[in-house]
Design a protein around this motif. Structure first.
Motif, PDB file in Angstrom:
ATOM      1  N   THR A   1       0.838  -1.186   0.000  1.00  0.00           N
ATOM      2  CA  THR A   1       0.000   0.000   0.000  1.00  0.00           C
ATOM      3  C   THR A   1       0.876   1.239   0.000  1.00  0.00           C
ATOM      4  O   THR A   1       1.887   1.296   0.706  1.00  0.00           O
ATOM      5  N   ALA A   2       0.500   2.203  -0.824  1.00  0.00           N
ATOM      6  CA  ALA A   2       1.225   3.476  -0.923  1.00  0.00           C
ATOM      7  C   ALA A   2       2.719   3.255  -1.161  1.00  0.00           C
ATOM      8  O   ALA A   2       3.559   3.969  -0.619  1.00  0.00           O
ATOM      9  N   GLY A   3       3.055   2.267  -1.980  1.00  0.00           N
ATOM     10  CA  GLY A   3       4.441   1.996  -2.309  1.00  0.00           C
ATOM     11  C   GLY A   3       5.211   1.246  -1.242  1.00  0.00           C
ATOM     12  O   GLY A   3       6.390   0.956  -1.417  1.00  0.00           O
ATOM     13  N   ARG A   4       4.562   0.893  -0.150  1.00  0.00           N
ATOM     14  CA  ARG A   4       5.225   0.181   0.938  1.00  0.00           C
ATOM     15  C   ARG A   4       4.870  -1.296   0.851  1.00  0.00           C
ATOM     16  O   ARG A   4       3.697  -1.665   0.891  1.00  0.00           O
ATOM     17  N   LEU A   5       5.883  -2.151   0.722  1.00  0.00           N
ATOM     18  CA  LEU A   5       5.683  -3.598   0.633  1.00  0.00           C
ATOM     19  C   LEU A   5       5.823  -4.194   2.025  1.00  0.00           C
ATOM     20  O   LEU A   5       6.900  -4.203   2.605  1.00  0.00           O
ATOM     21  N   ILE A   6       4.706  -4.705   2.549  1.00  0.00           N
ATOM     22  CA  ILE A   6       4.719  -5.346   3.866  1.00  0.00           C
ATOM     23  C   ILE A   6       5.190  -6.783   3.756  1.00  0.00           C
ATOM     24  O   ILE A   6       5.901  -7.295   4.617  1.00  0.00           O
ATOM     25  N   GLY A   7       4.788  -7.442   2.687  1.00  0.00           N
ATOM     26  CA  GLY A   7       5.140  -8.840   2.488  1.00  0.00           C
ATOM     27  C   GLY A   7       4.345  -9.417   1.341  1.00  0.00           C
ATOM     28  O   GLY A   7       3.862  -8.691   0.463  1.00  0.00           O
ATOM     29  N   THR A   8       4.210 -10.729   1.339  1.00  0.00           N
ATOM     30  CA  THR A   8       3.489 -11.439   0.280  1.00  0.00           C
ATOM     31  C   THR A   8       2.533 -12.442   0.914  1.00  0.00           C
ATOM     32  O   THR A   8       2.900 -13.138   1.863  1.00  0.00           O
ATOM     33  N   LEU A   9       1.316 -12.487   0.395  1.00  0.00           N
ATOM     34  CA  LEU A   9       0.322 -13.471   0.813  1.00  0.00           C
ATOM     35  C   LEU A   9       0.296 -14.592  -0.218  1.00  0.00           C
ATOM     36  O   LEU A   9       0.000 -14.358  -1.390  1.00  0.00           O
ATOM     37  N   ALA A  10       0.632 -15.811   0.194  1.00  0.00           N
ATOM     38  CA  ALA A  10       0.639 -16.958  -0.708  1.00  0.00           C
ATOM     39  C   ALA A  10      -0.510 -17.895  -0.348  1.00  0.00           C
ATOM     40  O   ALA A  10      -0.726 -18.201   0.828  1.00  0.00           O
ATOM     41  N   LEU A  11      -1.236 -18.342  -1.394  1.00  0.00           N
ATOM     42  CA  LEU A  11      -2.397 -19.215  -1.197  1.00  0.00           C
ATOM     43  C   LEU A  11      -2.263 -20.434  -2.106  1.00  0.00           C
ATOM     44  O   LEU A  11      -2.804 -20.460  -3.216  1.00  0.00           O
ATOM     45  N   PRO A  12      -1.545 -21.451  -1.672  1.00  0.00           N
ATOM     46  CA  PRO A  12      -1.389 -22.666  -2.483  1.00  0.00           C
ATOM     47  C   PRO A  12      -2.506 -23.678  -2.219  1.00  0.00           C
ATOM     48  O   PRO A  12      -3.013 -23.786  -1.096  1.00  0.00           O
ATOM     49  N   ARG A  13      -2.862 -24.421  -3.272  1.00  0.00           N
ATOM     50  CA  ARG A  13      -3.783 -25.544  -3.129  1.00  0.00           C
ATOM     51  C   ARG A  13      -2.991 -26.839  -3.246  1.00  0.00           C
ATOM     52  O   ARG A  13      -1.860 -26.851  -3.715  1.00  0.00           O
ATOM     53  N   HIS A  14      -3.613 -27.945  -2.846  1.00  0.00           N
ATOM     54  CA  HIS A  14      -2.944 -29.238  -2.923  1.00  0.00           C
ATOM     55  C   HIS A  14      -2.644 -29.596  -4.383  1.00  0.00           C
ATOM     56  O   HIS A  14      -3.293 -29.101  -5.314  1.00  0.00           O
TER      57      HIS A  14
END
Length: 476
Positions: free
Chosen positions: A249-262
């Motif tokens: 948000t607003a150019g600030r990277l907090i991290g990454t949300l990963a959503l893998p399936r089997h």
């Protein structure tokens, strides 16, 4: 070709039936059942055209008993018509085994009319499902925002985002990755229906093909994590379709949300990718707002503590010190006797009180949410931890420049001894007062300068005697 008009009521009934439900699966079942009833076929099936699957996905009517061969692909008497949705072939409707003879042109004509209406019903069901998906993701984002703004700790906030996203995406795991000092990314939070195992701590090393996109705040969509050459983590073989979405948000990277399936799981649709990406953006805003809110609350607490500390120092300590000076002056004038001894004890008590007030002032000046790094702060943390078991706060007194005189190795041993002494105190009965003293000006029996730890409690010792004093000391 026979006239289909006599069967018009049956056709209208079948057409109305396919549009009675907005759920896609139920709509498909209505189509298959309606086609079988309209033509008199013993069994029917709808084979959906899905390039993500090696074989057709079938919806069958109840007329096809267990063990019966599917009508799809038969070469005997059968009838098949395509179902189109938005000018694309959604699937093919198959009918076989008509007890009253072969299928007629009339059957085909009626089935094509039904297929046309079925395409409209399927399109409506798809729109309804998309709307439901949007509603669920919007509600999920609102729930995450509300949860984060209630004052959760940073680790709990990340887990809230990961767990809610996993449920919404029907993923096998929801994980949060954050950038590392070495230039890679590390999984810091993992939500799974079962034990996450060794997911936390998994690294995406610098140089990974997907890392540049992730650090640049761009989403990455993977069809099969186990076989995609861009994926390099040690746990990639466990998962199939995956989304890696920037929390930015607003150019600030907090991290990454990963959503893998089997592995072998259903691929993510374009709608799911869009909704998940929007959810990640909203979650990032909520995380930043929550962090800002906590910082403001922490600042308010620090300002309040600083004010209390100044008031204690300016009023209480100075008054106690002045009272002690008056008592010492009176003690010198008395010369001796009981009054002299009483005044001496009063002066000692005042000096101890001044030390305890100064310790309280120091504790008030420490950041409330951060782990103490000073020796004095670490001692206070141990006594505060013991308060949870004792039911009251032990008094703590420091003598000498403990921060400057006590080196780290000696400090570590002293803290270990303090921890053991407080644990032993908590096990004794009748403890109502605990005094902890750290003296950095102590002189050891061999004449060397040292530091002495004394822990006193008024509880009953093992041999039944009241009061226990534990002493630990070390040269400096």
């Amino acid at each position: 070709m026979t006239d289909p008009v006599p069967r018009l009521p049956s056709l209208l009934e079948a057409v109305l039936s396919v549009g009675t439900d907005l759920e896609l699966r139920a709509t498909l079942q209505h189509i298959v059942d309606g086609a079988a009833e309209l033509t008199g076929a013993r069994c029917a099936a709808l084979a959906m055209v899905d390039p993500k699957h090696e074989s057709p996905v079938e919806i069958r009517t109840a007329g096809l008993a267990a063990g019966d061969r599917s009508p799809v692909g038969r070469t005997d008497d059968f009838l098949a018509v395509p179902i189109r949705v938005d000018d694309e072939v959604f699937g093919n409707l198959y009918l076989v085994d008509k007890p009253r003879g072969p299928f007629t042109d009339e059957d085909e004509q009626l089935l094509r009319v039904l297929a046309t209406q079925a395409g409209i019903a399927i399109a409506n069901a798809r729109l309804y499902e998309t709307a439901r998906q949007r509603e669920r993701w919007i509600e999920g984002a609102a729930a995450v925002t509300n949860a984060l703004l209630t004052g959760e700790a940073a680790a709990d906030a990340l887990m809230t985002v990961a767990e809610r996203a996993r449920i919404l995406a029907d993923a096998s795991a929801g994980v949060i990755l954050q950038p590392t000092e070495e230039g890679g990314m590390e999984i810091v939070t993992a939500s799974t229906p079962d034990d996450p195992g060794d997911l936390v701590g998994t690294m995406i090393e610098p140089g990974s093909p997907v890392l540049e996109q992730l650090l640049g705040g761009r989403p990455v969509f993977v069809e099969d994590s186990a076989t995609d050459t861009r994926m390099t983590t040690r746990v990639r073989h466990r998962f199939g379709p995956s989304m890696l979405l920037p929390l930015q948000t607003a150019g600030r990277l907090i991290g990454t949300l990963a959503l893998p399936r089997h592995r072998g799981g259903r691929p993510y649709t374009p709608v799911e990718r869009l909704l998940a990406t929007q959810f990640a953006s909203q979650a990032a805003v909520a995380l930043v707002l929550a962090d800002t809110q906590q910082r403001r609350a922490r600042l308010a607490v620090l300002e309040d503590r600083d004010r209390i500390a100044r008031d204690l120092h300016d009023l209480v300590v100075q008054r106690l010190f002045a009272t002690g000076m008056m008592l010492e002056s009176a003690q010198r004038r008395t010369g001796g006797g009981d009054v002299h001894d009483t005044l001496g004890r009063a002066v000692d008590e005042l000096q101890s009180t001044v030390q305890e007030v100064r310790t309280a002032i120091f504790a008030l000046q420490q950041p409330p949410a951060d782990a103490p790094t000073t020796f004095r702060g670490r001692v206070l943390r141990e006594t505060a931890g013991a308060a949870a078991l004792l039911g009251f706060q032990p008094s703590t007194r420091f003598t000498g420049a403990v921060e400057n005189r006590v080196p780290e190795p000696v400090a570590a041993h002293l803290l270990t001894a303090l921890r053991r002494a407080l644990a032993a105190t908590a096990r004794r009965t009748g403890v109502s007062r605990v005094e902890v003293a750290v003296d950095a000006t102590a002189e050891l029996p061999d004449g060397r300068a040292g530091v002495r730890l004394t822990v006193y409690d008024d509880g009953t010792a093992d041999e039944g005697t009241p009061g226990t004093t534990l002493t630990w000391q070390s040269p400096l």
